[in-house]
Design a protein around this motif. Sequence first.
Motif, PDB file in Angstrom:
ATOM      1  N   ARG A  21       0.831  -1.213   0.000  1.00  0.00           N
ATOM      2  CA  ARG A  21       0.000   0.000   0.000  1.00  0.00           C
ATOM      3  C   ARG A  21       0.863   1.261   0.000  1.00  0.00           C
ATOM      4  NH1 ARG A  21      -5.369  -0.549   3.725  1.00  0.00           N
ATOM      5  NH2 ARG A  21      -5.730  -2.786   3.538  1.00  0.00           N
ATOM      6  N   LEU A  22       1.899   1.252   0.857  1.00  0.00           N
ATOM      7  CA  LEU A  22       2.702   2.458   1.005  1.00  0.00           C
ATOM      8  C   LEU A  22       3.584   2.723  -0.206  1.00  0.00           C
ATOM      9  CD1 LEU A  22       3.738   2.354   4.777  1.00  0.00           C
ATOM     10  CD2 LEU A  22       2.025   3.803   3.676  1.00  0.00           C
ATOM     11  N   VAL A  23       4.160   1.689  -0.801  1.00  0.00           N
ATOM     12  CA  VAL A  23       4.964   1.909  -2.014  1.00  0.00           C
ATOM     13  C   VAL A  23       4.085   2.521  -3.101  1.00  0.00           C
ATOM     14  CG1 VAL A  23       6.349   0.872  -3.843  1.00  0.00           C
ATOM     15  CG2 VAL A  23       6.592   0.055  -1.505  1.00  0.00           C
ATOM     16  N   ALA A  24       2.897   1.962  -3.312  1.00  0.00           N
ATOM     17  CA  ALA A  24       1.993   2.495  -4.335  1.00  0.00           C
ATOM     18  C   ALA A  24       1.567   3.918  -4.000  1.00  0.00           C
ATOM     19  CB  ALA A  24       0.769   1.588  -4.458  1.00  0.00           C
ATOM     20  N   ALA A  25       1.275   4.174  -2.729  1.00  0.00           N
ATOM     21  CA  ALA A  25       0.844   5.522  -2.325  1.00  0.00           C
ATOM     22  C   ALA A  25       1.947   6.545  -2.564  1.00  0.00           C
ATOM     23  CB  ALA A  25       0.438   5.511  -0.855  1.00  0.00           C
ATOM     24  N   ILE A  26       3.186   6.207  -2.205  1.00  0.00           N
ATOM     25  CA  ILE A  26       4.285   7.164  -2.397  1.00  0.00           C
ATOM     26  C   ILE A  26       4.583   7.342  -3.878  1.00  0.00           C
ATOM     27  CG2 ILE A  26       6.721   7.621  -1.896  1.00  0.00           C
ATOM     28  CD1 ILE A  26       6.247   6.107   0.770  1.00  0.00           C
ATOM     29  N   ASN A  27       4.461   6.288  -4.664  1.00  0.00           N
ATOM     30  CA  ASN A  27       4.598   6.451  -6.113  1.00  0.00           C
ATOM     31  C   ASN A  27       3.520   7.382  -6.668  1.00  0.00           C
ATOM     32  OD1 ASN A  27       6.874   5.108  -7.227  1.00  0.00           O
ATOM     33  ND2 ASN A  27       5.941   3.120  -6.809  1.00  0.00           N
ATOM     34  N   PRO A  69      11.121  14.022 -10.401  1.00  0.00           N
ATOM     35  CA  PRO A  69      10.356  13.504  -9.262  1.00  0.00           C
ATOM     36  C   PRO A  69      11.157  13.533  -7.966  1.00  0.00           C
ATOM     37  CG  PRO A  69      11.097  11.700 -10.659  1.00  0.00           C
ATOM     38  CD  PRO A  69      11.433  12.965 -11.389  1.00  0.00           C
ATOM     39  N   GLU A  70      10.456  13.721  -6.863  1.00  0.00           N
ATOM     40  CA  GLU A  70      11.099  13.685  -5.558  1.00  0.00           C
ATOM     41  C   GLU A  70      11.473  12.245  -5.205  1.00  0.00           C
ATOM     42  OE1 GLU A  70       8.897  15.702  -2.478  1.00  0.00           O
ATOM     43  OE2 GLU A  70       8.032  17.087  -3.937  1.00  0.00           O
ATOM     44  N   SER A  71      12.466  12.100  -4.353  1.00  0.00           N
ATOM     45  CA  SER A  71      12.853  10.774  -3.881  1.00  0.00           C
ATOM     46  C   SER A  71      11.833  10.286  -2.851  1.00  0.00           C
ATOM     47  CB  SER A  71      14.243  10.812  -3.250  1.00  0.00           C
ATOM     48  OG  SER A  71      14.199  11.525  -2.016  1.00  0.00           O
ATOM     49  N   PHE A  72      11.851   9.000  -2.585  1.00  0.00           N
ATOM     50  CA  PHE A  72      10.973   8.451  -1.551  1.00  0.00           C
ATOM     51  C   PHE A  72      11.292   9.076  -0.194  1.00  0.00           C
ATOM     52  CE2 PHE A  72       9.262   5.717  -4.573  1.00  0.00           C
ATOM     53  CZ  PHE A  72       8.393   4.782  -4.032  1.00  0.00           C
ATOM     54  N   ALA A  73      12.576   9.281   0.106  1.00  0.00           N
ATOM     55  CA  ALA A  73      12.970   9.877   1.384  1.00  0.00           C
ATOM     56  C   ALA A  73      12.435  11.297   1.515  1.00  0.00           C
ATOM     57  CB  ALA A  73      14.488   9.863   1.523  1.00  0.00           C
ATOM     58  N   TRP A 107      11.328 -11.629  -1.586  1.00  0.00           N
ATOM     59  CA  TRP A 107      10.523 -10.767  -2.446  1.00  0.00           C
ATOM     60  C   TRP A 107       9.391 -10.190  -1.597  1.00  0.00           C
ATOM     61  CZ3 TRP A 107      11.710  -8.900  -7.035  1.00  0.00           C
ATOM     62  CH2 TRP A 107      10.709  -8.356  -7.840  1.00  0.00           C
ATOM     63  N   SER A 108       9.522  -8.928  -1.190  1.00  0.00           N
ATOM     64  CA  SER A 108       8.588  -8.343  -0.233  1.00  0.00           C
ATOM     65  C   SER A 108       8.487  -6.848  -0.458  1.00  0.00           C
ATOM     66  CB  SER A 108       9.076  -8.626   1.192  1.00  0.00           C
ATOM     67  OG  SER A 108       8.467  -7.783   2.129  1.00  0.00           O
ATOM     68  N   ALA A 109       7.252  -6.331  -0.510  1.00  0.00           N
ATOM     69  CA  ALA A 109       7.066  -4.883  -0.654  1.00  0.00           C
ATOM     70  C   ALA A 109       7.514  -4.149   0.607  1.00  0.00           C
ATOM     71  CB  ALA A 109       5.605  -4.571  -0.967  1.00  0.00           C
ATOM     72  N   PHE A 110       7.518  -4.846   1.728  1.00  0.00           N
ATOM     73  CA  PHE A 110       7.971  -4.256   3.001  1.00  0.00           C
ATOM     74  C   PHE A 110       9.435  -3.831   2.896  1.00  0.00           C
ATOM     75  CE2 PHE A 110       9.270  -4.372   7.462  1.00  0.00           C
ATOM     76  CZ  PHE A 110       8.151  -3.900   8.154  1.00  0.00           C
ATOM     77  N   THR A 111      10.295  -4.755   2.465  1.00  0.00           N
ATOM     78  CA  THR A 111      11.710  -4.419   2.310  1.00  0.00           C
ATOM     79  C   THR A 111      11.946  -3.562   1.062  1.00  0.00           C
ATOM     80  OG1 THR A 111      11.997  -6.622   1.313  1.00  0.00           O
ATOM     81  CG2 THR A 111      12.676  -6.340   3.609  1.00  0.00           C
ATOM     82  N   GLU A 112      11.096  -3.722   0.060  1.00  0.00           N
ATOM     83  CA  GLU A 112      11.203  -2.870  -1.131  1.00  0.00           C
ATOM     84  C   GLU A 112      11.032  -1.404  -0.749  1.00  0.00           C
ATOM     85  OE1 GLU A 112      11.245  -1.855  -5.409  1.00  0.00           O
ATOM     86  OE2 GLU A 112      12.137  -3.374  -4.122  1.00  0.00           O
ATOM     87  N   LEU A 113      10.056  -1.118   0.111  1.00  0.00           N
ATOM     88  CA  LEU A 113       9.836   0.261   0.549  1.00  0.00           C
ATOM     89  C   LEU A 113      11.061   0.788   1.296  1.00  0.00           C
ATOM     90  CD1 LEU A 113       8.190   2.800   0.987  1.00  0.00           C
ATOM     91  CD2 LEU A 113       7.014   1.660   2.889  1.00  0.00           C
ATOM     92  N   ALA A 114      11.611  -0.022   2.194  1.00  0.00           N
ATOM     93  CA  ALA A 114      12.811   0.393   2.923  1.00  0.00           C
ATOM     94  C   ALA A 114      13.954   0.701   1.965  1.00  0.00           C
ATOM     95  CB  ALA A 114      13.222  -0.701   3.903  1.00  0.00           C
ATOM     96  N   HIS A 115      14.140  -0.159   0.985  1.00  0.00           N
ATOM     97  CA  HIS A 115      15.182   0.033  -0.022  1.00  0.00           C
ATOM     98  C   HIS A 115      14.953   1.310  -0.833  1.00  0.00           C
ATOM     99  CE1 HIS A 115      17.374  -0.535  -3.778  1.00  0.00           C
ATOM    100  NE2 HIS A 115      16.249  -0.714  -4.423  1.00  0.00           N
ATOM    101  N   LEU A 116      13.712   1.583  -1.195  1.00  0.00           N
ATOM    102  CA  LEU A 116      13.409   2.779  -1.985  1.00  0.00           C
ATOM    103  C   LEU A 116      13.616   4.053  -1.174  1.00  0.00           C
ATOM    104  CD1 LEU A 116      10.195   1.509  -3.820  1.00  0.00           C
ATOM    105  CD2 LEU A 116      12.443   1.909  -4.850  1.00  0.00           C
ATOM    106  N   ILE A 117      13.370   3.987   0.126  1.00  0.00           N
ATOM    107  CA  ILE A 117      13.604   5.148   0.993  1.00  0.00           C
ATOM    108  C   ILE A 117      15.101   5.373   1.186  1.00  0.00           C
ATOM    109  CG2 ILE A 117      13.315   6.109   3.317  1.00  0.00           C
ATOM    110  CD1 ILE A 117      10.669   4.485   3.476  1.00  0.00           C
ATOM    111  N   GLY A 118      15.811   4.303   1.553  1.00  0.00           N
ATOM    112  CA  GLY A 118      17.226   4.434   1.890  1.00  0.00           C
ATOM    113  C   GLY A 118      18.182   4.337   0.729  1.00  0.00           C
ATOM    114  N   GLU A 119      17.681   3.857  -0.434  1.00  0.00           N
ATOM    115  CA  GLU A 119      18.512   3.648  -1.616  1.00  0.00           C
ATOM    116  C   GLU A 119      19.740   2.802  -1.267  1.00  0.00           C
ATOM    117  OE1 GLU A 119      19.199   7.313  -3.677  1.00  0.00           O
ATOM    118  OE2 GLU A 119      17.062   7.810  -3.793  1.00  0.00           O
TER     119      GLU A 119
END
Length: 315
Positions: A31-37, A121-125, A256-268
């Motif tokens: 939900r959060l990855v899609a929302a931030i996108n 576009p702005e970064s996730f962070a 394969w998890s959106a939970f860790t994907e979100l963390a990765h997208l925030i922290g790069e």
Amino acid sequence: DPNQTYSGSIFVAKKKEGTVFSSRTDRLGARLVAAINAIRVSRQINYDVKIGWKFHPYGISNDGFSEIFTEEFCNEHIISHEEVPEKLFSIEDWQKNSFVGDIMVQNCFGRVRVEGDFSEPESFAEIISSGVIRNDLISSAEEIFSRIENDFNKCVAFHIRRGDLLSIDLSPQVVSFIDRFNPYEIFHELYNQIIEDGEFSIIIFSDDSEAISNFPESKEIASINDYLPEGKFSVTQIAMIEILLLSKMERIYGSWSAFTELAHLIGENQLLLAREEILPSTTLSIFYQKAIDKSLNPNERALCLASYVDLIVQK
């Protein structure tokens, strides 16, 4: 400011000509990855953004969104799932439609952007810290990470997902979860590699509170549960704090998890599939042995068998 235009000595807000929607009904990470996108895209093209929200992502009675987002963001941008229009353009179809109309963004892996004559576009962070996520969650994550840094030099994270995958009904969807479950033995192999290398300490993140007990006692490994405050935050808020902490680790080893994907997208930072970081023959052997072990949870056996077959097919 990309949301303003200059007229003489006065800045005038541009009229927002459309809306970007996002409305997933699965768990928090997706939900959060899609929302931030969706927020990224809306700010790129100067559209409004609306996040449809249906029930609590962890099955608790209240909504869940007010635990994560700031009050201002909730008031302006959160709507019910039923309020999301049925007919919306994808970004590609919106571009074909001469950049007119409302858009749906549902991507829960990777960063979404609009190509063309639009702002960068702005970064996730940047989005996370721009009045979207509650400040008490952000500041708590920063305080916890400061304590982790005092205790260790450089840290990697093990994200060990177990609880939900071992309890849900897998029968109609076991194949879709092939890459989402790793037995502890996968992480044991990684642990040996990392400790022998000597560069990093390890922080365990898991929905299994006993996960740390599956590893040898060592001053180079700890559970994130040792650092999280007790009784101060809800389950959903702790999940958000864990995502923010994962984003600060040097690397994340998981599945394969959106939970860790979100963390990765925030922290790069690096996000690595744990099973791909050890010898292929070892990975294959681990999944086979778990698949034939009749003493295990049936879901664990099914997931390991599906992974074993998938690995054989890929060879």
